[in-house]
Structures are given as C-alpha cells and as structure tokens.
Motif scaffolding. Structure first.
Motif, mmCIF file in Angstrom:
data_model
loop_
_atom_site.group_PDB
_atom_site.id
_atom_site.type_symbol
_atom_site.label_atom_id
_atom_site.label_comp_id
_atom_site.label_asym_id
_atom_site.label_seq_id
_atom_site.Cartn_x
_atom_site.Cartn_y
_atom_site.Cartn_z
ATOM 1 N N VAL A 66 6.641 66.869 4.981
ATOM 2 C CA VAL A 66 7.120 65.635 5.590
ATOM 3 C C VAL A 66 8.208 65.974 6.607
ATOM 4 O O VAL A 66 8.835 67.032 6.538
ATOM 5 N N GLU A 67 8.427 65.064 7.515
ATOM 6 C CA GLU A 67 9.438 65.271 8.538
ATOM 7 C C GLU A 67 10.828 65.346 7.906
ATOM 8 O O GLU A 67 11.206 64.484 7.111
ATOM 9 N N VAL A 68 11.565 66.376 8.281
ATOM 10 C CA VAL A 68 12.903 66.560 7.723
ATOM 11 C C VAL A 68 13.780 65.349 8.016
ATOM 12 O O VAL A 68 14.488 64.843 7.135
ATOM 13 N N SER A 69 13.725 64.844 9.239
ATOM 14 C CA SER A 69 14.584 63.720 9.612
ATOM 15 C C SER A 69 14.263 62.470 8.804
ATOM 16 O O SER A 69 15.156 61.688 8.456
ATOM 17 N N GLU A 70 12.974 62.273 8.470
ATOM 18 C CA GLU A 70 12.575 61.104 7.700
ATOM 19 C C GLU A 70 13.112 61.184 6.272
ATOM 20 O O GLU A 70 13.621 60.201 5.729
ATOM 21 N N VAL A 71 13.028 62.366 5.682
ATOM 22 C CA VAL A 71 13.543 62.534 4.325
ATOM 23 C C VAL A 71 15.069 62.447 4.320
ATOM 24 O O VAL A 71 15.665 61.853 3.421
ATOM 25 N N ARG A 72 15.703 63.024 5.340
ATOM 26 C CA ARG A 72 17.168 62.985 5.407
ATOM 27 C C ARG A 72 17.672 61.549 5.436
ATOM 28 O O ARG A 72 18.687 61.223 4.801
ATOM 29 N N ARG A 73 16.981 60.666 6.127
ATOM 30 C CA ARG A 73 17.382 59.262 6.176
ATOM 31 C C ARG A 73 17.251 58.589 4.819
ATOM 32 O O ARG A 73 17.989 57.651 4.508
ATOM 33 N N ALA A 74 16.317 59.072 3.995
ATOM 34 C CA ALA A 74 16.021 58.410 2.726
ATOM 35 C C ALA A 74 16.834 58.944 1.543
ATOM 36 O O ALA A 74 16.894 58.296 0.502
ATOM 37 N N VAL A 75 17.437 60.114 1.696
ATOM 38 C CA VAL A 75 18.184 60.743 0.602
ATOM 39 C C VAL A 75 19.674 60.520 0.826
ATOM 40 O O VAL A 75 20.170 60.729 1.944
ATOM 41 N N PRO A 76 20.414 60.129 -0.199
ATOM 42 C CA PRO A 76 21.856 59.919 -0.033
ATOM 43 C C PRO A 76 22.558 61.153 0.513
ATOM 44 O O PRO A 76 22.194 62.289 0.221
ATOM 45 N N ALA A 77 23.595 60.910 1.307
ATOM 46 C CA ALA A 77 24.304 61.995 1.993
ATOM 47 C C ALA A 77 24.987 62.954 1.034
ATOM 48 O O ALA A 77 25.345 64.062 1.427
ATOM 49 N N ALA A 78 25.183 62.558 -0.228
ATOM 50 C CA ALA A 78 25.846 63.436 -1.192
ATOM 51 C C ALA A 78 25.023 64.669 -1.531
ATOM 52 O O ALA A 78 25.556 65.635 -2.078
ATOM 53 N N PHE A 79 23.733 64.654 -1.209
ATOM 54 C CA PHE A 79 22.836 65.732 -1.613
ATOM 55 C C PHE A 79 22.246 66.425 -0.391
ATOM 56 O O PHE A 79 21.696 65.777 0.511
ATOM 57 N N ASP A 80 22.341 67.744 -0.345
ATOM 58 C CA ASP A 80 21.676 68.536 0.684
ATOM 59 C C ASP A 80 20.171 68.457 0.502
ATOM 60 O O ASP A 80 19.671 68.548 -0.627
ATOM 61 N N LEU A 81 19.441 68.332 1.587
ATOM 62 C CA LEU A 81 18.005 68.569 1.503
ATOM 63 C C LEU A 81 17.777 70.054 1.266
ATOM 64 O O LEU A 81 18.442 70.902 1.854
ATOM 65 N N ASP A 82 16.819 70.365 0.414
ATOM 66 C CA ASP A 82 16.449 71.753 0.153
ATOM 67 C C ASP A 82 15.110 72.000 0.851
ATOM 68 O O ASP A 82 14.099 71.380 0.502
ATOM 69 N N LEU A 83 15.106 72.886 1.825
ATOM 70 C CA LEU A 83 13.914 73.146 2.632
ATOM 71 C C LEU A 83 13.320 74.501 2.282
ATOM 72 O O LEU A 83 14.027 75.404 1.856
ATOM 73 N N PHE A 84 12.013 74.620 2.494
ATOM 74 C CA PHE A 84 11.338 75.900 2.333
ATOM 75 C C PHE A 84 10.802 76.318 3.695
ATOM 76 O O PHE A 84 9.945 75.645 4.255
ATOM 77 N N ASP A 85 11.310 77.430 4.221
ATOM 78 C CA ASP A 85 10.944 77.880 5.572
ATOM 79 C C ASP A 85 11.086 76.765 6.595
ATOM 80 O O ASP A 85 10.232 76.575 7.478
ATOM 81 N N GLY A 86 12.172 75.997 6.459
ATOM 82 C CA GLY A 86 12.466 74.947 7.418
ATOM 83 C C GLY A 86 11.719 73.653 7.223
ATOM 84 O O GLY A 86 11.873 72.725 8.027
ATOM 85 N N GLU A 87 10.911 73.548 6.179
ATOM 86 C CA GLU A 87 10.091 72.357 5.965
ATOM 87 C C GLU A 87 10.543 71.591 4.726
ATOM 88 O O GLU A 87 10.884 72.184 3.696
#
Length: 263
Positions: A41-62
């Motif tokens: 899924v698009e990183v920016s789309e998930v970032r908008r949906a997850v509270p700012a308190a938590f880092d997104l965890d990506l695998f090879d940038g995805e």
C-alpha cells in the motif's frame, strides 16, 4: 477447551526480539486456520491513517496491509475456566506494521468478531476498534471457507476460500515473511488518547504458502484504505497458542514518520 492449550510456550523464548515482560501474563488465546493476505500500500496513505505516536515500519521502503481471518479458542483470563460459547469464535482483522523505538508491532485498523461480549469488552478495556460480525468458518479438507459481514457501524464484508499449498516452514530473520508475522506486541491508544503497547508471546510461526479465492473483500475500504488487485502474498498457519499481557502505557513521543526495516 483450556486442556489443549500449550502452557509450555512461555519456556520457549530464544526466538523473541526482546525478553518476556516481568509481570505475569493475563490471558490465553489459541488461533486456528489463519490466512495472512498481504497487499503493498502507499506509504503516504497508511501514514495518514496511523496515529503519529507510532512509526510506520517498512520493508525495503514499502508499507504493507494485512487482512487476517481466523478462528479463536481458549480465550480467557489466567486461571479461569473457558466457556465455549464465550471463549471460541471467528475473528477477522485489518492491520499494518508499526514500531516504537526498537520494538516492532502491529497496528489494527479494525477487528471483527462473532461474539458481542468480546467486542464490548475489548472496546471498553483496550479501546480497540472491534466490531460485531455475522461470521462462519467451514473446514473443507485442508482448507477453509470463511465468511464475515459486519453488523455494526457500517458495511464491511469478506468471503474467501483458502488452503495451504506448501510444506510448513519457519520464516528466516530478515525475510518478508518474518517481517509480516513475527511480531510480539500491538500498539494503540487508550480512551484518553495515551499510546500503549500490549505484549504477547507465542512460539515461532509455522507458516505455509497459501492459495486463496477471495470473492468479497471490502475490509480495507471500510477503513478508508485502498487495495490494488489481488494480494501480493498469501500464507497459512494451522494454529498458534498465545499468552497476552496487560497494556503498558507509553510516554508520548514527538511526531513520528516512518522507519524502513532495511535501514
């Protein structure tokens, strides 16, 4: 039935990325016939949906989103007998992957369950986004036919038939399978908006490559997320026994962004 729960799992800890919590665990769960269906899924789309308190965890940038149907038994508090009509039911979750500091975990967008008592309890105690669903799970040989239709707070449906197609294997550290499944906590916010971590423990996953015919899937759409095409990865697990701890409140960090597991 609790008599089939493997309590020796707490003696198997060398695979864990961090030690068991010092406090006693509080709850048991057994997860059966799981499908891990994953989409990029698009990183920016998930970032908008997850509270700012938590880092997104990506695998090879995805970024990845998982839809995970399964059936639970042995759901109960420590030293308390389980009751079949309360302690056994289907569940279906929609999730992505986050971390706080050095501890990767799961963030749930939604969790549907077929027991309204469990839904009310999880919402009240953990503030998790649980919903009551009309759900059925039918074993067909080695495979499963699964149906779920949300009954509260808007439509969300999932219908699929799935089965394993490979021998069982343990995911290698650093692999995408390890990244998506070997996670030993979830993150969320309590009712006051404070972030917390809820630790769990289980043995390493015994995974199998899976096939799935997903005929209905509006689970991501119900969470205002988009899935493009069929899942990129499908895995099956027959069973996992799990113990769960009480949530640990986290200090509120500065606004966060993303973290790439390859860094």
């Amino acid at each position: 039935m609790m008599r089939d729960f493997d309590h020796s799992i707490v003696e198997s800890t060398t695979h864990r990325p961090w030690p068991l919590p010092r406090a006693p665990w509080l709850m048991t769960q057994s997860w059966h016939d799981l499908l891990f269906a994953h989409w990029r899924v698009e990183v920016s789309e998930v970032r908008r949906a997850v509270p700012a308190a938590f880092d997104l965890d990506l695998f090879d940038g995805e970024a990845w989103l998982g839809v995970v149907p399964f059936y639970m038994t042995n759901v109960g508090l420590r030293a308390t007998p389980t009751v079949p009509w309360i302690s056994a039911f289907p569940e279906l979750n929609v999730r992505t992957y986050v971390r706080v500091a050095d501890r990767p975990g799961v963030y749930f967008f939604s969790l549907d369950a077929a027991r309204s008592v469990a839904v009310v309890a999880a919402r009240a105690v953990l503030n998790l986004p649980y919903y009551t669903g009309a759900m059925s799970v039918e074993r067909r040989g080695d495979g499963v036919h699964y149906r779920s239709a949300r009954q509260t707070r808007g439509p969300a449906e999932f219908t699929a038939s799935y089965a394993p197609i490979s021998a069982p294997f343990a995911a290698s550290v650093g692999s995408i399978e390890y990244f998506l499944t070997e996670r030993y906590c979830l993150y969320h916010h309590n009712r006051r908006g404070h972030p917390y971590r809820l630790d769990i423990h289980h043995r390493p996953w015994s995974l199998q490559v899976a096939r799935a015919a997903i005929t209905v899937n509006t689970m991501a759409m119900a969470n205002h997320l988009r899935l493009n095409g069929p899942p990129a990865l499908l895995h099956f697990a027959r069973r996992q026994d799990v113990v769960v701890w009480a949530p640990t409140r986290l200090s509120a960090p500065p606004e966060r962004s993303v973290r790439n597991v390859a860094e």
